[in-house]
Design an enzyme around this catalytic site. Structure first.
Site, PDB file in Angstrom:
ATOM      1  N   SER A 125       0.793  -1.235   0.000  1.00 52.54           N
ATOM      2  CA  SER A 125       0.000   0.000   0.000  1.00 52.54           C
ATOM      3  C   SER A 125       0.820   1.278   0.000  1.00 52.54           C
ATOM      4  O   SER A 125       0.239   2.371  -0.083  1.00 52.54           O
ATOM      5  CB  SER A 125      -0.950   0.016   1.206  1.00 52.54           C
ATOM      6  OG  SER A 125      -2.059  -0.824   0.965  1.00 52.54           O
TER       7      SER A 125
ATOM      8  N   LYS B 276       0.063   3.737  -2.662  1.00 55.30           N
ATOM      9  CA  LYS B 276      -0.927   4.817  -2.561  1.00 55.30           C
ATOM     10  C   LYS B 276      -0.292   6.196  -2.472  1.00 55.30           C
ATOM     11  O   LYS B 276      -0.992   7.205  -2.601  1.00 55.30           O
ATOM     12  CB  LYS B 276      -1.859   4.564  -1.383  1.00 55.30           C
ATOM     13  CG  LYS B 276      -2.732   3.309  -1.526  1.00 55.30           C
ATOM     14  CD  LYS B 276      -3.715   3.183  -0.372  1.00 55.30           C
ATOM     15  CE  LYS B 276      -4.609   1.958  -0.536  1.00 55.30           C
ATOM     16  NZ  LYS B 276      -3.969   0.706  -0.102  1.00 55.30           N
TER      17      LYS B 276
ATOM     18  N   SER C 258      -5.781   3.448   4.681  1.00 53.28           N
ATOM     19  CA  SER C 258      -5.185   2.653   3.608  1.00 53.28           C
ATOM     20  C   SER C 258      -6.252   1.943   2.785  1.00 53.28           C
ATOM     21  O   SER C 258      -6.100   0.778   2.377  1.00 53.28           O
ATOM     22  CB  SER C 258      -4.189   1.627   4.170  1.00 53.28           C
ATOM     23  OG  SER C 258      -3.343   1.141   3.154  1.00 53.28           O
TER      24      SER C 258
END
Length: 370
Positions: A53, A56, A108
Protein backbone atom coordinates in the site's frame (compact mmCIF):
# COMPACT_ATOMS: atom_id res chain seq x y z
CA UNK A 1 8.06 20.39 -8.93
CA UNK A 2 8.71 17.85 -11.68
CA UNK A 3 12.23 19.19 -12.03
CA UNK A 4 12.68 18.99 -8.26
CA UNK A 5 11.84 15.27 -8.14
CA UNK A 6 14.25 14.53 -10.99
CA UNK A 7 16.99 16.33 -9.09
CA UNK A 8 16.13 14.49 -5.88
CA UNK A 9 16.18 11.17 -7.70
CA UNK A 10 19.50 11.94 -9.38
CA UNK A 11 20.98 12.78 -6.01
CA UNK A 12 19.67 9.53 -4.56
CA UNK A 13 21.10 7.43 -7.39
CA UNK A 14 24.38 9.25 -7.94
CA UNK A 15 25.50 10.58 -4.57
CA UNK A 16 28.03 8.63 -2.56
CA UNK A 17 26.60 6.53 0.26
CA UNK A 18 27.87 7.40 3.73
CA UNK A 19 29.84 4.58 5.29
CA UNK A 20 27.86 3.07 8.15
CA UNK A 21 27.93 -0.13 10.17
CA UNK A 22 24.18 0.20 10.56
CA UNK A 23 21.93 -2.63 9.37
CA UNK A 24 18.19 -3.27 9.51
CA UNK A 25 16.07 -6.39 9.21
CA UNK A 26 14.50 -5.22 5.94
CA UNK A 27 15.16 -6.88 2.61
CA UNK A 28 15.79 -3.37 1.27
CA UNK A 29 16.08 0.03 2.90
CA UNK A 30 17.06 3.62 2.19
CA UNK A 31 17.21 6.93 4.02
CA UNK A 32 17.55 10.23 2.18
CA UNK A 33 17.83 13.90 2.97
CA UNK A 34 14.31 15.05 2.15
CA UNK A 35 15.48 18.50 1.09
CA UNK A 36 18.35 17.62 -1.25
CA UNK A 37 17.84 13.93 -2.05
CA UNK A 38 21.30 13.00 -0.78
CA UNK A 39 21.36 9.36 0.21
CA UNK A 40 22.22 8.81 3.87
CA UNK A 41 21.83 5.06 4.18
CA UNK A 42 21.37 2.27 1.65
CA UNK A 43 20.73 -1.46 1.98
CA UNK A 44 19.83 -3.24 -1.27
CA UNK A 45 18.16 0.08 -2.11
CA UNK A 46 18.09 -0.55 -5.88
CA UNK A 47 16.49 -4.02 -5.73
CA UNK A 48 13.06 -4.21 -7.39
CA UNK A 49 10.49 -5.36 -4.84
CA UNK A 50 6.69 -5.21 -4.31
CA UNK A 51 5.64 -2.28 -2.12
CA UNK A 52 2.05 -3.05 -1.07
CA UNK A 53 0.00 0.00 0.00
CA UNK A 54 2.94 2.40 -0.13
CA UNK A 55 1.77 2.43 -3.76
CA UNK A 56 -0.93 4.82 -2.56
CA UNK A 57 1.69 7.55 -2.27
CA UNK A 58 1.56 7.88 -6.07
CA UNK A 59 -2.23 7.45 -6.23
CA UNK A 60 -2.74 10.10 -3.54
CA UNK A 61 -0.22 12.46 -5.16
CA UNK A 62 -2.05 12.33 -8.49
CA UNK A 63 -5.31 13.01 -6.65
CA UNK A 64 -3.76 16.04 -4.89
CA UNK A 65 -2.31 17.39 -8.11
CA UNK A 66 -5.70 17.01 -9.81
CA UNK A 67 -7.19 19.52 -7.38
CA UNK A 68 -10.93 20.03 -6.73
CA UNK A 69 -10.74 18.56 -3.18
CA UNK A 70 -14.38 19.41 -2.43
CA UNK A 71 -15.72 17.81 -5.61
CA UNK A 72 -18.24 15.12 -4.66
CA UNK A 73 -18.77 11.93 -6.65
CA UNK A 74 -21.16 9.00 -6.30
CA UNK A 75 -19.58 5.59 -5.75
CA UNK A 76 -20.66 2.79 -8.08
CA UNK A 77 -20.50 -0.96 -7.58
CA UNK A 78 -17.84 -1.27 -10.30
CA UNK A 79 -15.58 1.12 -8.38
CA UNK A 80 -15.64 -1.22 -5.37
CA UNK A 81 -14.48 -4.38 -7.13
CA UNK A 82 -11.37 -4.62 -4.97
CA UNK A 83 -10.49 -6.61 -1.85
CA UNK A 84 -8.54 -5.78 1.27
CA UNK A 85 -8.42 -2.76 3.56
CA UNK A 86 -11.27 -0.29 3.26
CA UNK A 87 -12.51 3.12 4.38
CA UNK A 88 -16.01 1.64 4.33
CA UNK A 89 -17.42 2.89 1.03
CA UNK A 90 -20.64 1.37 -0.33
CA UNK A 91 -22.31 1.66 -3.72
CA UNK A 92 -24.38 4.82 -3.82
CA UNK A 93 -22.22 6.67 -1.27
CA UNK A 94 -21.35 10.29 -1.94
CA UNK A 95 -17.72 11.15 -1.17
CA UNK A 96 -15.38 14.06 -1.90
CA UNK A 97 -11.87 13.86 -3.33
CA UNK A 98 -10.67 15.25 0.00
CA UNK A 99 -12.20 12.31 1.89
CA UNK A 100 -10.83 9.81 -0.63
CA UNK A 101 -7.35 11.21 0.03
CA UNK A 102 -7.71 10.71 3.77
CA UNK A 103 -9.31 7.32 3.25
CA UNK A 104 -6.19 6.24 1.36
CA UNK A 105 -3.56 7.81 3.60
CA UNK A 106 -5.09 7.00 7.01
CA UNK A 107 -7.22 3.87 6.60
CA UNK A 108 -5.19 2.65 3.61
CA UNK A 109 -8.47 2.06 1.84
CA UNK A 110 -8.16 -0.03 -1.30
CA UNK A 111 -11.72 1.05 -2.03
CA UNK A 112 -10.60 4.71 -1.87
CA UNK A 113 -7.73 4.01 -4.26
CA UNK A 114 -9.98 2.18 -6.73
CA UNK A 115 -12.65 4.88 -6.62
CA UNK A 116 -9.96 7.53 -7.17
CA UNK A 117 -8.53 5.62 -10.11
CA UNK A 118 -11.86 5.30 -11.92
CA UNK A 119 -12.98 8.83 -11.05
CA UNK A 120 -9.80 10.39 -12.42
CA UNK A 121 -8.79 7.91 -15.10
CA UNK A 122 -12.08 6.49 -16.35
CA UNK A 123 -10.89 2.99 -15.47
CA UNK A 124 -8.28 1.38 -13.24
CA UNK A 125 -6.19 0.48 -16.28
CA UNK A 126 -6.18 4.03 -17.64
CA UNK A 127 -5.30 5.49 -14.26
CA UNK A 128 -2.42 3.03 -13.88
CA UNK A 129 -1.14 4.32 -17.21
CA UNK A 130 -1.11 7.79 -15.66
CA UNK A 131 0.81 6.45 -12.67
CA UNK A 132 3.46 4.88 -14.91
CA UNK A 133 3.63 7.94 -17.14
CA UNK A 134 4.29 10.07 -14.05
CA UNK A 135 6.94 7.64 -12.84
CA UNK A 136 8.66 7.73 -16.24
CA UNK A 137 8.43 11.50 -16.36
CA UNK A 138 10.15 11.69 -12.99
CA UNK A 139 12.87 9.24 -13.99
CA UNK A 140 11.69 6.40 -11.74
CA UNK A 141 13.09 3.80 -14.10
CA UNK A 142 12.90 0.90 -11.63
CA UNK A 143 9.29 1.50 -10.63
CA UNK A 144 6.22 0.04 -12.33
CA UNK A 145 2.60 0.11 -11.23
CA UNK A 146 -0.16 -2.40 -12.01
CA UNK A 147 -2.71 -1.49 -9.34
CA UNK A 148 -3.58 1.88 -7.72
CA UNK A 149 -3.94 0.26 -4.29
CA UNK A 150 -0.81 -1.86 -4.05
CA UNK A 151 -2.47 -5.25 -4.15
CA UNK A 152 -0.05 -7.91 -5.41
CA UNK A 153 0.27 -8.23 -9.17
CA UNK A 154 2.97 -9.40 -11.55
CA UNK A 155 5.09 -6.46 -12.63
CA UNK A 156 4.13 -4.26 -9.66
CA UNK A 157 7.36 -3.10 -8.03
CA UNK A 158 9.67 -0.28 -6.97
CA UNK A 159 12.96 0.16 -5.11
CA UNK A 160 13.63 1.61 -1.68
CA UNK A 161 15.67 4.43 -3.24
CA UNK A 162 13.00 5.43 -5.75
CA UNK A 163 10.16 5.15 -3.24
CA UNK A 164 12.08 7.47 -0.91
CA UNK A 165 12.55 9.98 -3.75
CA UNK A 166 8.84 9.81 -4.60
CA UNK A 167 7.84 10.33 -0.97
CA UNK A 168 10.16 13.32 -0.57
CA UNK A 169 8.62 14.87 -3.67
CA UNK A 170 5.06 14.14 -2.54
CA UNK A 171 5.70 15.87 0.79
CA UNK A 172 6.29 19.11 -1.14
CA UNK A 173 2.56 19.03 -1.94
CA UNK A 174 0.76 20.79 0.90
CA UNK A 175 -2.44 18.72 0.68
CA UNK A 176 -0.54 15.44 0.57
CA UNK A 177 1.73 16.45 3.46
CA UNK A 178 -1.21 17.46 5.63
CA UNK A 179 -2.96 14.12 5.09
CA UNK A 180 0.23 12.09 5.60
CA UNK A 181 0.87 13.79 8.95
CA UNK A 182 -2.69 13.43 10.29
CA UNK A 183 -3.10 10.96 13.16
CA UNK A 184 -6.87 11.02 12.69
CA UNK A 185 -9.55 12.75 10.64
CA UNK A 186 -13.28 13.37 10.81
CA UNK A 187 -14.83 12.88 7.37
CA UNK A 188 -18.31 13.09 5.93
CA UNK A 189 -19.41 10.49 3.37
CA UNK A 190 -22.18 7.97 2.81
CA UNK A 191 -25.74 7.90 1.45
CA UNK A 192 -26.65 10.39 2.74
CA UNK A 193 -23.19 11.55 3.96
CA UNK A 194 -22.61 11.36 7.71
CA UNK A 195 -19.64 11.96 10.02
CA UNK A 196 -16.99 9.25 10.31
CA UNK A 197 -13.69 9.12 12.20
CA UNK A 198 -10.58 7.47 10.77
CA UNK A 199 -7.28 6.77 12.51
CA UNK A 200 -3.93 6.59 10.77
CA UNK A 201 -2.32 3.13 10.57
CA UNK A 202 1.12 4.75 10.68
CA UNK A 203 2.27 4.30 14.29
CA UNK A 204 5.43 6.35 13.63
CA UNK A 205 3.33 9.49 13.97
CA UNK A 206 3.01 8.71 17.70
CA UNK A 207 6.22 6.77 18.23
CA UNK A 208 8.72 9.23 16.77
CA UNK A 209 9.25 12.88 17.65
CA UNK A 210 8.77 15.09 14.63
CA UNK A 211 7.24 12.37 12.41
CA UNK A 212 5.34 13.82 9.44
CA UNK A 213 4.20 10.67 7.62
CA UNK A 214 4.14 8.84 5.32
CA UNK A 215 2.54 5.42 4.53
CA UNK A 216 2.30 1.81 5.68
CA UNK A 217 1.80 -1.31 3.56
CA UNK A 218 1.47 -5.08 3.84
CA UNK A 219 0.66 -8.09 1.71
CA UNK A 220 1.84 -11.69 2.06
CA UNK A 221 4.04 -11.25 -1.01
CA UNK A 222 5.58 -7.90 -0.08
CA UNK A 223 5.80 -8.34 3.67
CA UNK A 224 5.68 -5.26 5.88
CA UNK A 225 6.52 -2.08 3.97
CA UNK A 226 6.88 1.37 5.47
CA UNK A 227 7.73 4.87 4.33
CA UNK A 228 8.34 7.31 7.16
CA UNK A 229 9.55 10.90 7.39
CA UNK A 230 10.53 13.16 10.27
CA UNK A 231 11.38 16.82 10.57
CA UNK A 232 13.54 18.05 13.44
CA UNK A 233 15.29 21.41 13.78
CA UNK A 234 14.42 22.23 10.19
CA UNK A 235 15.94 19.00 8.85
CA UNK A 236 13.89 16.38 6.97
CA UNK A 237 14.77 12.70 6.68
CA UNK A 238 12.76 10.17 4.64
CA UNK A 239 13.15 6.45 5.33
CA UNK A 240 11.91 3.39 3.41
CA UNK A 241 11.95 -0.30 4.28
CA UNK A 242 10.58 -3.07 2.07
CA UNK A 243 9.81 -6.50 3.51
CA UNK A 244 10.78 -5.64 7.09
CA UNK A 245 9.38 -7.65 10.02
CA UNK A 246 10.73 -5.11 12.51
CA UNK A 247 9.83 -1.90 10.72
CA UNK A 248 8.80 0.34 13.65
CA UNK A 249 12.09 -0.10 15.51
CA UNK A 250 14.12 -0.02 12.30
CA UNK A 251 12.55 3.24 11.22
CA UNK A 252 13.25 4.91 14.55
CA UNK A 253 16.90 3.96 14.11
CA UNK A 254 16.96 4.99 10.44
CA UNK A 255 15.43 8.39 11.13
CA UNK A 256 17.79 8.95 14.07
CA UNK A 257 20.73 8.18 11.84
CA UNK A 258 19.46 10.24 8.92
CA UNK A 259 18.73 13.35 10.96
CA UNK A 260 22.10 13.14 12.71
CA UNK A 261 23.90 12.99 9.37
CA UNK A 262 22.30 16.12 7.90
CA UNK A 263 24.26 19.28 8.58
CA UNK A 264 22.79 22.76 8.70
CA UNK A 265 24.74 25.59 7.10
CA UNK A 266 23.73 29.25 7.04
CA UNK A 267 24.82 30.42 3.61
CA UNK A 268 25.11 34.08 2.66
CA UNK A 269 25.74 35.14 -0.95
CA UNK A 270 28.74 37.37 -1.69
CA UNK A 271 26.39 40.30 -2.25
CA UNK A 272 23.49 40.45 0.17
CA UNK A 273 22.18 43.98 -0.46
CA UNK A 274 20.90 45.24 -3.81
CA UNK A 275 19.66 48.70 -4.76
CA UNK A 276 17.28 48.72 -7.74
CA UNK A 277 16.57 52.00 -9.61
CA UNK A 278 12.92 53.09 -9.64
CA UNK A 279 11.41 54.92 -12.60
CA UNK A 280 8.54 57.33 -12.06
CA UNK A 281 9.09 58.03 -8.35
CA UNK A 282 10.80 60.49 -6.02
CA UNK A 283 12.37 57.39 -4.48
CA UNK A 284 15.45 56.83 -6.61
CA UNK A 285 16.24 53.27 -5.52
CA UNK A 286 14.68 50.41 -3.55
CA UNK A 287 16.80 48.13 -1.40
CA UNK A 288 16.49 44.37 -1.35
CA UNK A 289 18.26 42.37 1.35
CA UNK A 290 19.08 38.66 1.01
CA UNK A 291 19.06 37.04 4.43
CA UNK A 292 21.30 34.05 5.22
CA UNK A 293 19.69 30.85 3.94
CA UNK A 294 19.78 27.68 6.04
CA UNK A 295 20.88 24.77 3.87
CA UNK A 296 20.31 21.22 5.10
CA UNK A 297 22.95 19.06 3.48
CA UNK A 298 25.80 16.63 4.04
CA UNK A 299 28.11 18.72 1.93
CA UNK A 300 28.86 22.31 2.87
CA UNK A 301 30.96 23.13 -0.19
CA UNK A 302 29.76 24.02 -3.71
CA UNK A 303 26.70 25.90 -2.48
CA UNK A 304 25.85 28.84 -4.73
CA UNK A 305 23.18 31.51 -4.97
CA UNK A 306 21.80 33.02 -8.17
CA UNK A 307 19.94 36.29 -7.67
CA UNK A 308 17.12 37.12 -10.08
CA UNK A 309 16.14 40.79 -9.87
CA UNK A 310 15.01 43.31 -12.52
CA UNK A 311 17.46 46.01 -13.65
CA UNK A 312 14.92 48.69 -12.77
CA UNK A 313 11.38 49.08 -11.44
CA UNK A 314 8.34 51.20 -12.25
CA UNK A 315 6.47 52.99 -9.48
CA UNK A 316 4.33 52.35 -7.57
CA UNK A 317 5.96 49.60 -5.51
CA UNK A 318 4.47 48.39 -2.23
CA UNK A 319 6.53 47.48 0.81
CA UNK A 320 6.89 43.70 0.90
CA UNK A 321 6.12 43.31 -2.82
CA UNK A 322 7.95 40.37 -4.40
CA UNK A 323 10.59 41.71 -6.77
CA UNK A 324 12.55 38.57 -7.61
CA UNK A 325 14.11 35.43 -6.18
CA UNK A 326 17.30 33.90 -4.85
CA UNK A 327 17.91 30.36 -6.11
CA UNK A 328 20.27 28.17 -4.10
CA UNK A 329 22.09 25.25 -5.68
CA UNK A 330 24.31 22.45 -4.45
CA UNK A 331 26.68 21.13 -7.11
CA UNK A 332 24.46 22.75 -9.72
CA UNK A 333 21.21 21.21 -8.41
CA UNK A 334 18.45 23.47 -7.08
CA UNK A 335 17.89 22.93 -3.36
CA UNK A 336 15.86 26.02 -2.47
CA UNK A 337 14.25 29.19 -3.77
CA UNK A 338 13.51 32.29 -1.69
CA UNK A 339 11.33 35.23 -2.72
CA UNK A 340 13.01 38.64 -2.53
CA UNK A 341 10.80 41.49 -1.36
CA UNK A 342 11.01 45.27 -1.28
CA UNK A 343 12.14 46.58 2.12
CA UNK A 344 10.22 49.83 1.53
CA UNK A 345 7.68 51.16 -0.94
CA UNK A 346 8.01 53.69 -3.75
CA UNK A 347 5.14 56.06 -4.57
CA UNK A 348 4.71 57.85 -7.93
CA UNK A 349 5.99 61.43 -8.27
CA UNK A 350 4.58 63.62 -5.50
CA UNK A 351 3.98 66.50 -7.94
CA UNK A 352 2.34 66.21 -11.36
CA UNK A 353 4.88 66.32 -14.20
CA UNK A 354 4.44 66.96 -17.87
CA UNK A 355 5.02 64.17 -20.35
CA UNK A 356 8.19 65.78 -21.68
CA UNK A 357 9.68 66.20 -18.20
CA UNK A 358 8.87 62.59 -17.29
CA UNK A 359 10.57 61.34 -20.45
CA UNK A 360 13.65 63.48 -19.82
CA UNK A 361 13.92 62.30 -16.19
CA UNK A 362 13.50 58.65 -17.14
CA UNK A 363 16.01 58.76 -19.98
CA UNK A 364 18.53 60.61 -17.81
CA UNK A 365 17.91 58.16 -14.98
CA UNK A 366 18.49 55.11 -17.13
CA UNK A 367 21.73 56.51 -18.59
CA UNK A 368 23.06 57.44 -15.13
CA UNK A 369 22.40 53.99 -13.69
CA UNK A 370 23.29 51.62 -16.52
Amino acid sequence: MKRLLCLVLCAVLLSGVRISAMAVSAKAAAVINGDTGEILFSQNADEKLPMASTTKIMTALLLCEHGEPEKEITVTADMLRVEGSSMGLLAGDRVTYHDLLYGMMLASGNDAANVTAIALGGSVEQFVEKMNAKAAEFGLNNTHFVTPSGLDADGHYTTAAELAALAAYALKNESFAKAAASESAVLNYGNPPYRRSLKNHNKMLKLYNGAVGVKTGFTKKSGRCLVSAARQDGKLAVAVTLNDPNDWEDHAALLDFGLSEIKQTDYSPKTSMYAIPVIGSDTEKLQVFIEPYTVNTLETQNINCTVNLPKFLYAPIKKGEVLGSAVYTLNGKVIGTVELKALTGAEPYSEPLGIAEILIRNIKYIFLNF
